[in-house]
Write a protein that holds these residues in place. Sequence first.
Motif, mmCIF file in Angstrom:
data_model
loop_
_atom_site.group_PDB
_atom_site.id
_atom_site.type_symbol
_atom_site.label_atom_id
_atom_site.label_comp_id
_atom_site.label_asym_id
_atom_site.label_seq_id
_atom_site.Cartn_x
_atom_site.Cartn_y
_atom_site.Cartn_z
ATOM 1 N N MET A 186 0.834 -1.176 0.000
ATOM 2 C CA MET A 186 0.000 0.000 0.000
ATOM 3 C C MET A 186 0.881 1.243 0.000
ATOM 4 O O MET A 186 1.872 1.316 0.711
ATOM 5 C CB MET A 186 -0.919 -0.037 1.219
ATOM 6 N N SER A 187 0.520 2.219 -0.784
ATOM 7 C CA SER A 187 1.300 3.442 -0.897
ATOM 8 C C SER A 187 1.045 4.365 0.289
ATOM 9 O O SER A 187 -0.079 4.512 0.748
ATOM 10 C CB SER A 187 0.933 4.188 -2.179
ATOM 11 N N SER A 188 2.118 5.016 0.722
ATOM 12 C CA SER A 188 1.994 5.995 1.800
ATOM 13 C C SER A 188 1.529 7.330 1.216
ATOM 14 O O SER A 188 1.663 7.574 0.011
ATOM 15 C CB SER A 188 3.344 6.170 2.488
ATOM 16 N N PRO A 189 1.018 8.233 2.059
ATOM 17 C CA PRO A 189 0.641 9.565 1.561
ATOM 18 C C PRO A 189 1.811 10.308 0.916
ATOM 19 O O PRO A 189 1.628 11.030 -0.062
ATOM 20 C CB PRO A 189 0.139 10.290 2.809
ATOM 21 N N VAL A 190 3.016 10.120 1.445
ATOM 22 C CA VAL A 190 4.187 10.779 0.868
ATOM 23 C C VAL A 190 4.478 10.209 -0.519
ATOM 24 O O VAL A 190 4.737 10.949 -1.468
ATOM 25 C CB VAL A 190 5.414 10.657 1.803
ATOM 26 N N ASP A 191 4.393 8.904 -0.667
ATOM 27 C CA ASP A 191 4.607 8.260 -1.959
ATOM 28 C C ASP A 191 3.597 8.785 -2.985
ATOM 29 O O ASP A 191 3.959 9.134 -4.115
ATOM 30 C CB ASP A 191 4.490 6.748 -1.815
ATOM 31 N N VAL A 192 2.347 8.870 -2.593
ATOM 32 C CA VAL A 192 1.293 9.358 -3.493
ATOM 33 C C VAL A 192 1.570 10.799 -3.903
ATOM 34 O O VAL A 192 1.471 11.165 -5.086
ATOM 35 C CB VAL A 192 -0.098 9.206 -2.837
ATOM 36 N N LEU A 193 1.924 11.658 -2.944
ATOM 37 C CA LEU A 193 2.222 13.059 -3.230
ATOM 38 C C LEU A 193 3.399 13.175 -4.190
ATOM 39 O O LEU A 193 3.356 13.958 -5.157
ATOM 40 C CB LEU A 193 2.511 13.825 -1.940
ATOM 41 N N PHE A 251 18.653 11.310 -12.571
ATOM 42 C CA PHE A 251 18.541 12.271 -11.477
ATOM 43 C C PHE A 251 18.240 11.535 -10.182
ATOM 44 O O PHE A 251 17.723 10.423 -10.180
ATOM 45 C CB PHE A 251 17.487 13.351 -11.761
ATOM 46 N N ASN A 252 18.606 12.172 -9.088
ATOM 47 C CA ASN A 252 18.302 11.716 -7.735
ATOM 48 C C ASN A 252 17.778 12.919 -6.973
ATOM 49 O O ASN A 252 18.465 13.933 -6.878
ATOM 50 C CB ASN A 252 19.543 11.163 -7.030
ATOM 51 N N ASP A 253 16.575 12.806 -6.460
ATOM 52 C CA ASP A 253 15.962 13.897 -5.714
ATOM 53 C C ASP A 253 15.629 13.440 -4.302
ATOM 54 O O ASP A 253 15.263 12.279 -4.091
ATOM 55 C CB ASP A 253 14.668 14.371 -6.384
ATOM 56 N N THR A 254 15.733 14.352 -3.371
ATOM 57 C CA THR A 254 15.295 14.125 -1.998
ATOM 58 C C THR A 254 14.187 15.128 -1.712
ATOM 59 O O THR A 254 14.365 16.332 -1.934
ATOM 60 C CB THR A 254 16.454 14.326 -1.007
ATOM 61 N N ILE A 255 13.056 14.623 -1.251
ATOM 62 C CA ILE A 255 11.887 15.468 -1.020
ATOM 63 C C ILE A 255 11.471 15.346 0.437
ATOM 64 O O ILE A 255 11.399 14.237 0.981
ATOM 65 C CB ILE A 255 10.728 15.045 -1.942
ATOM 66 N N THR A 256 11.190 16.482 1.042
ATOM 67 C CA THR A 256 10.657 16.526 2.400
ATOM 68 C C THR A 256 9.227 17.036 2.322
ATOM 69 O O THR A 256 8.952 18.030 1.656
ATOM 70 C CB THR A 256 11.494 17.461 3.289
ATOM 71 N N VAL A 257 8.341 16.346 3.017
ATOM 72 C CA VAL A 257 6.923 16.691 3.032
ATOM 73 C C VAL A 257 6.548 17.180 4.421
ATOM 74 O O VAL A 257 7.009 16.629 5.431
ATOM 75 C CB VAL A 257 6.070 15.468 2.629
ATOM 76 N N ARG A 258 5.728 18.226 4.458
ATOM 77 C CA ARG A 258 5.221 18.745 5.731
ATOM 78 C C ARG A 258 3.738 19.075 5.537
ATOM 79 O O ARG A 258 3.377 19.772 4.578
ATOM 80 C CB ARG A 258 6.009 20.001 6.130
ATOM 81 N N ASP A 259 2.913 18.563 6.400
ATOM 82 C CA ASP A 259 1.468 18.837 6.349
ATOM 83 C C ASP A 259 0.862 18.527 4.987
ATOM 84 O O ASP A 259 0.014 19.256 4.475
ATOM 85 C CB ASP A 259 1.171 20.288 6.735
ATOM 86 N N GLY A 260 1.342 17.455 4.352
ATOM 87 C CA GLY A 260 0.747 16.992 3.110
ATOM 88 C C GLY A 260 1.171 17.710 1.852
ATOM 89 O O GLY A 260 0.601 17.475 0.784
ATOM 90 N N VAL A 261 2.182 18.586 1.944
ATOM 91 C CA VAL A 261 2.698 19.288 0.770
ATOM 92 C C VAL A 261 4.231 19.234 0.767
ATOM 93 O O VAL A 261 4.853 18.949 1.790
ATOM 94 C CB VAL A 261 2.216 20.759 0.703
#
Length: 128
Positions: free
Chosen positions: A1-8, A96-106
């Motif tokens: 199951m995908s996490s909310p971060v994965d979906v975003l 490419f390699n990206d690192t993403i940080t999510v806060r409050d769903g964005v």
Amino acid sequence: MSSPVDVLVRELYAVIEARDLRALAPLLADDVRWSAPASIPGGGIRIGCAAVLEGARLLFAAYPDVHVHLDDVQAEGDRAVVRGRYEVPPDTTLRFNDTITVRDGVVAALLSHFDGAALARALRRAEG
């Protein structure tokens, strides 16, 4: 199951692939920090949603034929690491390699690693 971060994150790259600034805006925190190679249009460190959208506008206009492909998304907690490739017609692929940080769903931060100079060279070759 995908996490909310994965979906975003997957939605983020779909919006980037579609070059849809209107759909990009609600995915970003007001104080988002976006870092991409300074050698590309719209690159460098951009802070704030308006600055990131302006950078994206410049990037989308400069590279209308580049396609984004995700190879792997690893999301854990509030972070994701993304590996993928940019395909530049007719025959160049850049990783490419990206690192993403999510806060409050964005997206609160994105740090992108790729060879911006190689992307520019590939596009110049493609233009003739």
